[in-house]
Design an enzyme around this catalytic site. Structure first.
Site: not given
Ligand code: M6R
Length: 595
Positions: A2, A590
């Protein structure tokens, strides 16, 4: 996370545009709803809704709001879904005071019960509303606003920053406890905010409040009091020369480093939430009654699932099967039944691979449990029961703080499955901070050392195997080098053939696995490979180490959480040394909403 901003001005003026612009400058923190309140025509004009600042402004016309005092709040939901009713600020029952909160009130359920028994009507499921009613209760009893906030300070448990104003005085009141709050004063105005960037275009002379401070702002004036004693104190302004962008990074070079450094605070937020939340029990009991338990996630979230599986085995003697989403369908799909529980783990709550597996499990009638960071996400909406990991917005593509909190949530669940006391978790935030402070230098040195290397193996044994995989993922993600994380006893079954003089292998060694690891380290050392160690201080290990990151002393269960931090820091510094941008690695995004 927030964000809040408050302003008090000598003259009545168009405050809407000022609040809107301040809100936009807070937007980098992430949010799902926005609200603004001003005092005008002898009443409080409060407008709020879900959506982005621009959208809500267009819909509710913040721009036309006028007055001499006002607040804007951007809410990142943790408990209480993102909804108009839960958006901040809030007014008391008599609409005489308005206030907004950043943070967590951990005893809000108990306070709500007390307030309702005293005749207050609480409309939302947002703890920010409780804060306003607590202050209003004391004002109704004849206390001044300053006295009422002092009394509220004694009742509100948790970490928070609060901003209020009332209908009578042309003043803004604010209190800081655990959450950030800064103040600034100009000739005819005064401001307070959760962070510096929202104030910077108005003035660069900024006062940082201390925990337990209350500030009373009037145009051109700020007075500070200690909340516990009422004593008046001096707080000095400091000139800030940074740009808005660097201020948003909290003075760190990258969001990734800022997010690594936030981990102690975010762990504390999560532990508070787990100790208080009514959503925890249904989650715990769904796991307790399940025939078979699966933990499903991708990338970093999958590594958290793997660590979770170790925790369930070691602490609760219980099998929980970690799986990638596609693997889950292909390998376990036919045997799923309605007696099974599946925990879907996703920071974003939008990863398509995860949602595909979720829909599959739902059709099979499995109990769907969501572990997520973004409230309002698809995962939250489809889950039978969900829990937030309470990390706030994670901007950098490499997941850091969200991994640690996912892992802490699994550890908590394992304790609960075993009907064990969870109080051991209370020491984690301190240990996390100690690890950041004590390992940073050696991580920088290792990063310098590995500059120019094209490959690296990360080895872990048992409970550190998921951390080896996570360390390797982080390194390849932001340095583009090849790196693999494997179970140390598997190394001799193939990869060992790569080792020659100076070939680099990193070992993450938990305290109870030192002996077995020494034999695996020997396989590399006797071939003159380079041995990088992440472990607690140990004389024997020291003899083998080319480089040694000493993790603060703890125990077998907490060690993997702490060992994650140097793995994150090594990757960060290695990426920086290569002049790459660790926040936004090439080819990655992301949130992956594609198959
Ligand atoms: O949003 P999510 O936790 O489902 O994302 C899963 C992966 O795409 C994510 O953890 C990715 O491996 C990271 N960028 C690693 O640092």
């Amino acid at each position: 996370m927030c964000g809040i901003f408050g302003i008090v001005s000598k003259e009545e003026k168009p405050l809407g545009p000022i609040l809107t612009e301040a809100g936009k400058r807070l937007a980098y923190r992430g949010y799902d709803s926005v609200g603004a309140a001003v005092f005008t025509d002898n009443s409080i004009d409060l407008r709020k809704d879900i959506g982005k600042v621009e959208e809500v402004n267009e819909k509710l016309n913040f721009s036309e709001m006028k007055g001499n005092r006002g607040i804007i709040q951007l809410r990142w939901a943790t408990f209480g879904a993102p909804a108009q009713v839960n958006a901040q600020p809030f007014m008391d029952c008599k609409q005489e005071i308005v206030g907004a909160e950043n943070g967590n009130i951990v005893n809000s359920i108990q306070l709500q019960e007390i307030l309702e028994n005293e005749g207050h009507t609480i409309q939302s499921t947002n703890d920010g509303e409780i804060c306003v009613h607590v202050v209003a209760k004391h004002m109704r009893a004849g206390k001044t606003m300053l006295e009422s906030i002092q009394l509220a300070y004694k009742e509100l448990k948790g970490d928070y920053a609060l901003i209020f104003f009332n209908k009578v005085e042309n003043k803004i009141y604010a209190i800081k406890k655990g959450s950030g709050l800064v103040v600034a004063v100009t000739e005819n105005e005064a401001y307070c905010s959760s962070d510096i960037p929202s104030i910077l275009p108005l003035t660069n002379e900024i006062i940082s409040m201390q925990d337990g401070d209350i500030v009373v702002l009037e145009p051109g004036k700020a007075e500070f009091y200690r909340a516990d004693t009422g004593e008046k104190v001096e707080r000095k302004a400091k000139v800030h020369k940074e740009t808005m962008e660097s201020a948003q990074k909290g003075g760190y070079d990258h969001f990734m480093l800022k997010e690594i450094h936030e981990q102690s605070d975010r762990a504390r937020d999560l532990i508070d939430l787990l100790n208080e939340s009514k959503f925890v029990e249904p989650f715990v009991s769904a796991l307790k009654s399940a025939r078979e338990i699966y933990f499903v996630g991708c990338g970093t979230s999958y590594h958290a699932c793997q660590l979770g599986s170790y925790y369930f085995n070691k602490i609760a003697n219980k099998r929980a099967i970690p799986s990638l989403p596609q693997q889950f369908i292909e390998e376990f799909g036919n045997s799923l039944t309605s007696e099974d529980a599946v925990v879907f783990v996703s920071q974003s709550g939008e990863t398509k691979d995860v949602l595909n597996a979720l829909n599959y499990a739902k059709e099979k009638g499995c109990k769907i449990l969501g572990m997520l960071n973004v409230l309002g996400s698809t995962l939250m909406n489809i889950s039978d029961v969900y829990l937030p990991i309470a990390c706030g917005y994670e901007i950098s593509v490499p997941a850091t703080k969200t991994f640690l909190n996912q892992a802490i949530m699994f550890l908590y669940m394992a304790f609960r499955q075993a009907d064990k006391d969870t109080s051991e978790l209370a020491e984690l935030p301190g240990l996390i901070q100690k690890t950041i402070d004590e390992t940073d230098e050696s991580c920088k040195e290792i990063a310098e050392h590995i500059k120019g290397w094209k490959e690296l193996y990360y080895l872990g044994y048992g409970i550190t195997h998921p951390i080896a995989k996570e360390g390797a993922l982080k390194l390849k993600e932001i340095t583009y080098m090849h790196c693999e994380g494997i179970f140390s006893s598997e190394f001799k079954h193939g990869p060992l053939s790569a080792v020659e003089k100076d070939y680099p292998v990193a070992f993450i060694t938990a305290p109870e696995n030192v002996d077995i690891m020494i034999s695996h380290i020997n396989e590399v050392a006797c071939r003159h490979g380079k041995v990088l160690l992440i472990a607690e201080d140990n004389e024997v290990l020291q003899k083998y180490a080319t480089s040694f990151v000493k993790v603060p002393k703890t125990n077998q269960i907490l060690f993997p959480l702490l060992a994650t931090i140097p793995a994150q820091l090594i990757s960060y510094y290695a990426s920086k040394n290569l002049d790459l941008d660790p926040d936004f690695p090439r080819n990655l995004s992301k949130t992956l909403t594609v198959d």
